[in-house]
Scaffold this motif. Structure first.
Motif, PDB file in Angstrom:
ATOM      1  N   GLN B  95      13.143  -1.130 -22.208  1.00 16.43           N
ATOM      2  CA  GLN B  95      12.167  -1.725 -21.290  1.00 16.43           C
ATOM      3  C   GLN B  95      12.485  -1.333 -19.846  1.00 16.43           C
ATOM      4  O   GLN B  95      13.629  -1.462 -19.411  1.00 16.43           O
ATOM      5  CB  GLN B  95      12.194  -3.243 -21.445  1.00 16.43           C
ATOM      6  N   ILE B  96      11.480  -0.828 -19.143  1.00 11.43           N
ATOM      7  CA  ILE B  96      11.689  -0.420 -17.744  1.00 11.43           C
ATOM      8  C   ILE B  96      10.593  -1.027 -16.860  1.00 11.43           C
ATOM      9  O   ILE B  96       9.648  -1.639 -17.354  1.00 11.43           O
ATOM     10  CB  ILE B  96      11.693   1.126 -17.581  1.00 11.43           C
ATOM     11  N   LYS B  97      10.747  -0.841 -15.551  1.00 17.01           N
ATOM     12  CA  LYS B  97       9.750  -1.359 -14.606  1.00 17.01           C
ATOM     13  C   LYS B  97       8.846  -0.218 -14.143  1.00 17.01           C
ATOM     14  O   LYS B  97       9.228   0.948 -14.203  1.00 17.01           O
ATOM     15  CB  LYS B  97      10.452  -1.997 -13.407  1.00 17.01           C
ATOM     16  N   TRP B  98       7.665  -0.599 -13.644  1.00 15.77           N
ATOM     17  CA  TRP B  98       6.678   0.367 -13.152  1.00 15.77           C
ATOM     18  C   TRP B  98       7.293   1.294 -12.102  1.00 15.77           C
ATOM     19  O   TRP B  98       7.050   2.504 -12.107  1.00 15.77           O
ATOM     20  CB  TRP B  98       5.475  -0.403 -12.598  1.00 15.77           C
ATOM     21  N   ASP B  99       8.115   0.710 -11.221  1.00 16.98           N
ATOM     22  CA  ASP B  99       8.734   1.495 -10.139  1.00 16.98           C
ATOM     23  C   ASP B  99       9.681   2.567 -10.667  1.00 16.98           C
ATOM     24  O   ASP B  99      10.015   3.511  -9.939  1.00 16.98           O
ATOM     25  CB  ASP B  99       9.548   0.579  -9.205  1.00 16.98           C
ATOM     26  N   GLU B 100      10.150   2.408 -11.884  1.00 12.78           N
ATOM     27  CA  GLU B 100      11.085   3.380 -12.450  1.00 12.78           C
ATOM     28  C   GLU B 100      10.367   4.631 -12.978  1.00 12.78           C
ATOM     29  O   GLU B 100      11.017   5.598 -13.367  1.00 12.78           O
ATOM     30  CB  GLU B 100      11.912   2.738 -13.570  1.00 12.78           C
ATOM     31  N   LEU B 101       9.029   4.598 -13.022  1.00 16.44           N
ATOM     32  CA  LEU B 101       8.261   5.782 -13.442  1.00 16.44           C
ATOM     33  C   LEU B 101       8.094   6.686 -12.225  1.00 16.44           C
ATOM     34  O   LEU B 101       7.940   6.198 -11.102  1.00 16.44           O
ATOM     35  CB  LEU B 101       6.869   5.382 -13.944  1.00 16.44           C
ATOM     36  N   ASN B 102       8.068   8.014 -12.458  1.00 17.15           N
ATOM     37  CA  ASN B 102       7.867   8.883 -11.293  1.00 17.15           C
ATOM     38  C   ASN B 102       6.404   8.840 -10.836  1.00 17.15           C
ATOM     39  O   ASN B 102       5.517   8.434 -11.596  1.00 17.15           O
ATOM     40  CB  ASN B 102       8.358  10.313 -11.563  1.00 17.15           C
ATOM     41  N   LYS B 103       6.168   9.245  -9.613  1.00 14.11           N
ATOM     42  CA  LYS B 103       4.856   9.074  -8.965  1.00 14.11           C
ATOM     43  C   LYS B 103       3.742   9.787  -9.744  1.00 14.11           C
ATOM     44  O   LYS B 103       2.645   9.235  -9.917  1.00 14.11           O
ATOM     45  CB  LYS B 103       4.954   9.617  -7.519  1.00 14.11           C
ATOM     46  N   THR B 104       4.022  11.009 -10.242  1.00 15.62           N
ATOM     47  CA  THR B 104       2.999  11.771 -10.974  1.00 15.62           C
ATOM     48  C   THR B 104       2.576  11.025 -12.233  1.00 15.62           C
ATOM     49  O   THR B 104       1.395  10.940 -12.557  1.00 15.62           O
ATOM     50  CB  THR B 104       3.574  13.158 -11.391  1.00 15.62           C
ATOM     51  N   LEU B 105       3.585  10.478 -12.929  1.00 15.18           N
ATOM     52  CA  LEU B 105       3.310   9.736 -14.151  1.00 15.18           C
ATOM     53  C   LEU B 105       2.526   8.454 -13.840  1.00 15.18           C
ATOM     54  O   LEU B 105       1.551   8.121 -14.521  1.00 15.18           O
ATOM     55  CB  LEU B 105       4.641   9.409 -14.840  1.00 15.18           C
ATOM     56  N   GLN B 106       2.944   7.768 -12.790  1.00 18.49           N
ATOM     57  CA  GLN B 106       2.234   6.546 -12.371  1.00 18.49           C
ATOM     58  C   GLN B 106       0.760   6.853 -12.120  1.00 18.49           C
ATOM     59  O   GLN B 106      -0.127   6.145 -12.593  1.00 18.49           O
ATOM     60  CB  GLN B 106       2.840   6.005 -11.078  1.00 18.49           C
ATOM     61  N   ASP B 107       0.495   7.953 -11.389  1.00 19.18           N
ATOM     62  CA  ASP B 107      -0.880   8.330 -11.044  1.00 19.18           C
ATOM     63  C   ASP B 107      -1.690   8.652 -12.286  1.00 19.18           C
ATOM     64  O   ASP B 107      -2.850   8.248 -12.403  1.00 19.18           O
ATOM     65  CB  ASP B 107      -0.895   9.540 -10.098  1.00 19.18           C
ATOM     66  N   SER B 108      -1.069   9.364 -13.226  1.00 15.92           N
ATOM     67  CA  SER B 108      -1.783   9.757 -14.439  1.00 15.92           C
ATOM     68  C   SER B 108      -2.114   8.534 -15.311  1.00 15.92           C
ATOM     69  O   SER B 108      -3.236   8.390 -15.802  1.00 15.92           O
ATOM     70  CB  SER B 108      -0.930  10.755 -15.209  1.00 15.92           C
ATOM     71  N   ILE B 109      -1.123   7.659 -15.473  1.00 18.54           N
ATOM     72  CA  ILE B 109      -1.351   6.435 -16.268  1.00 18.54           C
ATOM     73  C   ILE B 109      -2.427   5.583 -15.590  1.00 18.54           C
ATOM     74  O   ILE B 109      -3.352   5.085 -16.226  1.00 18.54           O
ATOM     75  CB  ILE B 109      -0.026   5.648 -16.444  1.00 18.54           C
ATOM     76  N   ASP B 110      -2.306   5.455 -14.288  1.00 19.37           N
ATOM     77  CA  ASP B 110      -3.261   4.674 -13.508  1.00 19.37           C
ATOM     78  C   ASP B 110      -4.685   5.216 -13.687  1.00 19.37           C
ATOM     79  O   ASP B 110      -5.638   4.455 -13.874  1.00 19.37           O
ATOM     80  CB  ASP B 110      -2.845   4.728 -12.031  1.00 19.37           C
ATOM     81  N   PHE B 111      -4.813   6.543 -13.692  1.00 15.86           N
ATOM     82  CA  PHE B 111      -6.121   7.189 -13.862  1.00 15.86           C
ATOM     83  C   PHE B 111      -6.727   6.804 -15.218  1.00 15.86           C
ATOM     84  O   PHE B 111      -7.896   6.424 -15.314  1.00 15.86           O
ATOM     85  CB  PHE B 111      -5.956   8.716 -13.759  1.00 15.86           C
ATOM     86  N   HIS B 112      -5.921   6.909 -16.285  1.00 16.63           N
ATOM     87  CA  HIS B 112      -6.422   6.592 -17.627  1.00 16.63           C
ATOM     88  C   HIS B 112      -6.794   5.110 -17.767  1.00 16.63           C
ATOM     89  O   HIS B 112      -7.801   4.768 -18.387  1.00 16.63           O
ATOM     90  CB  HIS B 112      -5.375   6.952 -18.685  1.00 16.63           C
ATOM     91  N   LEU B 113      -5.965   4.245 -17.190  1.00 17.02           N
ATOM     92  CA  LEU B 113      -6.243   2.815 -17.312  1.00 17.02           C
ATOM     93  C   LEU B 113      -7.499   2.436 -16.527  1.00 17.02           C
ATOM     94  O   LEU B 113      -8.293   1.608 -16.979  1.00 17.02           O
ATOM     95  CB  LEU B 113      -5.035   1.985 -16.851  1.00 17.02           C
ATOM     96  N   ARG B 114      -7.693   3.063 -15.369  1.00 14.63           N
ATOM     97  CA  ARG B 114      -8.906   2.801 -14.584  1.00 14.63           C
ATOM     98  C   ARG B 114     -10.154   3.290 -15.322  1.00 14.63           C
ATOM     99  O   ARG B 114     -11.235   2.717 -15.179  1.00 14.63           O
ATOM    100  CB  ARG B 114      -8.827   3.493 -13.216  1.00 14.63           C
TER     101      ARG B 114
END
Lengths: 230, 194
Positions: B95-114
């Protein structure tokens, strides 16, 4: 919290319990079987139909006379319609019809429940307001809060053919003819999930009321519940 | 053939499957498992980690597979290690936190969830390592491993879409590609409500 505050709390609890368990307190012991049918309707709506009956086996005063004669007390029929209003919350409204000694009582019910899903248990918070009407008594208004939890005895959830413990604690504030009363309920039950759609529960439903300014009245109901999802 | 055609027409008419969140349902039955019932290969793997805290064992039965899962806390992280019924390692989840993901991954996941949800809240993120036992053991012990292993991300997301609100389990690749979405179905709670 200061020592003074601690002392005050202990003093208040001491006064409360000395009143609750005083020798003049009355009690009743009986059985409380119930059948709960739940229907899933369309678009996040659901309905619940419940029949609950009370039968008295014994009553009396602590350290004094005991009446061990069987007595049928009442039957409640309730219909509640609920709508899911969030991921874990439900808003409900319903009606209860009570038949006691040939007299009918009507109750309107408004209910809000929210379920907290923790890693190995579920907590259900329930807030209810209800209004009870009958020909012989003034309208009774109640505000209730109940915290209930289900603790699976195997794994992280109670799956079919597994046992669980259900414990609930409820506080019922009642106002009738300008008189206030508080009832406290503690209900420990042993449950068994027969299938995904059927559960049976057995245990004690303990209730105490009238302890604020009179002798406390204790009720010990042997509870047997059957839940069925349709 | 006729049956499949009718089902196809029904899906077409009612628009089932057109929403990006047409997800399969996730079903899992989890029950506690005693240590003596755990295959020795799985026990050996856990023993070699020298975990100080208690390890809990579960048998997980899904629609078409059964696995054994161990859960424990180590280095302030919640771990869940999955084995097959013979004790072979399947994957390690941490289990990890959102901040532990790198920025590119955060953006990609965010795009799919939106794309799927009007509003969403990420409830839990797990990094999932799968690979050979000899590769993953040093990875989990030291955080480093010279050889290749696969990384995926499993997210539990509260998602509001159309007029619904539900909980979903998303699986993303290491590059942020959406691999799988399953709706998490809750057990009924009418016995706690009435």
């Amino acid at each position: 919290m200061s020592i003074k505050k601690h002392f005050l709390i202990v003093l208040c609890l001491g006064w409360l319990f000395s009143n609750i368990i005083s020798a003049q307190s009355t009690y009743q012991l009986g059985v409380l079987p119930s059948i709960n049918l739940n229907y899933k309707l369309r678009n996040d709506w659901s309905a619940n139909f419940k029949i609950e009956s009370r039968q008295l086996l014994q009553r009396g005063t602590f350290n004094s006379d005991v009446d061990k004669s069987y007595q049928y007390v009442l039957t409640d029929y309730s219909w509640i319609v609920a709508r899911k209003i969030g991921l874990n919350a439900r808003l409900s409204g319903g009606y209860l019809f009570r038949f006691r000694e040939g007299q009918a009582t009507h109750r309107l019910i408004q209910q809000y429940t929210i379920i907290q899903r923790l890693p190995s248990l579920r907590l259900a918070h329930r807030i209810v307001t209800d209004q009870t009407f009958s020909d012989s008594d003034d309208t009774e208004y109640r505000l209730r809060y109940r915290l209930a939890t289900e603790i699976p005895l195997n794994g992280q959830s109670a799956d079919p053919k597994e046992f669980y413990i259900k414990i609930s604690n409820e506080y019922l504030n009642s106002l009738q003819s300008a008189e206030y009363d508080l009832e406290i309920r503690v209900v420990p039950l042993l449950g068994y999930a027969v299938t995904d759609k059927q559960k049976v529960e057995f245990g004690l439903d303990y209730r105490v009321n009238s302890f604020l300014d009179k002798n406390a009245r204790h009720s010990f109901w042997i509870s047997l519940n059957w839940f069925f999802e349709m | 053939m006729l049956k499949h055609t009718i089902i196809g027409i029904v899906f077409f008419l009612f628009g089932i499957g057109t929403h990006p969140l047409f997800a399969q349902v996730k079903y899992e039955k989890e029950s506690r498992l005693k240590e003596k019932d755990v295959p020795s290969i799985a026990l050996d793997f856990i023993d070699s980690l020298a975990i100080k805290k208690k390890v809990k064992w579960y048998l997980e039965v899904g629609f078409n597979r059964t696995s054994i899962e161990s859960k424990f806390k180590m280095n302030n992280h919640k771990y869940s290690i999955e084995f097959d019924t013979l004790g072979n390692l399947e994957d390690i989840e941490l289990q990890i936190k959102w901040d532990e993901l790198n920025k590119t991954l955060q953006d990609s996941i965010d795009f799919h969830l939106r794309e799927d949800c009007k509003k969403f809240i990420v409830r839990r993120i797990q990094i999932q390592y799968s690979g050979d036992r000899s590769v993953l053991l040093p990875k989990i012990k030291t955080g480093e491993s010279a050889e290749d292993y696969m990384i995926k991300y499993e997210l539990v997301v509260k998602c509001c879409y159309e007029n619904n609100i539900n909980l979903f389990e998303y699986l993303f690749s290491n590059s942020g590609q959406k691999l799988k979405v399953s709706q998490i179905v809750f057990k009924n709670s009418s016995h706690l409500e009435y």
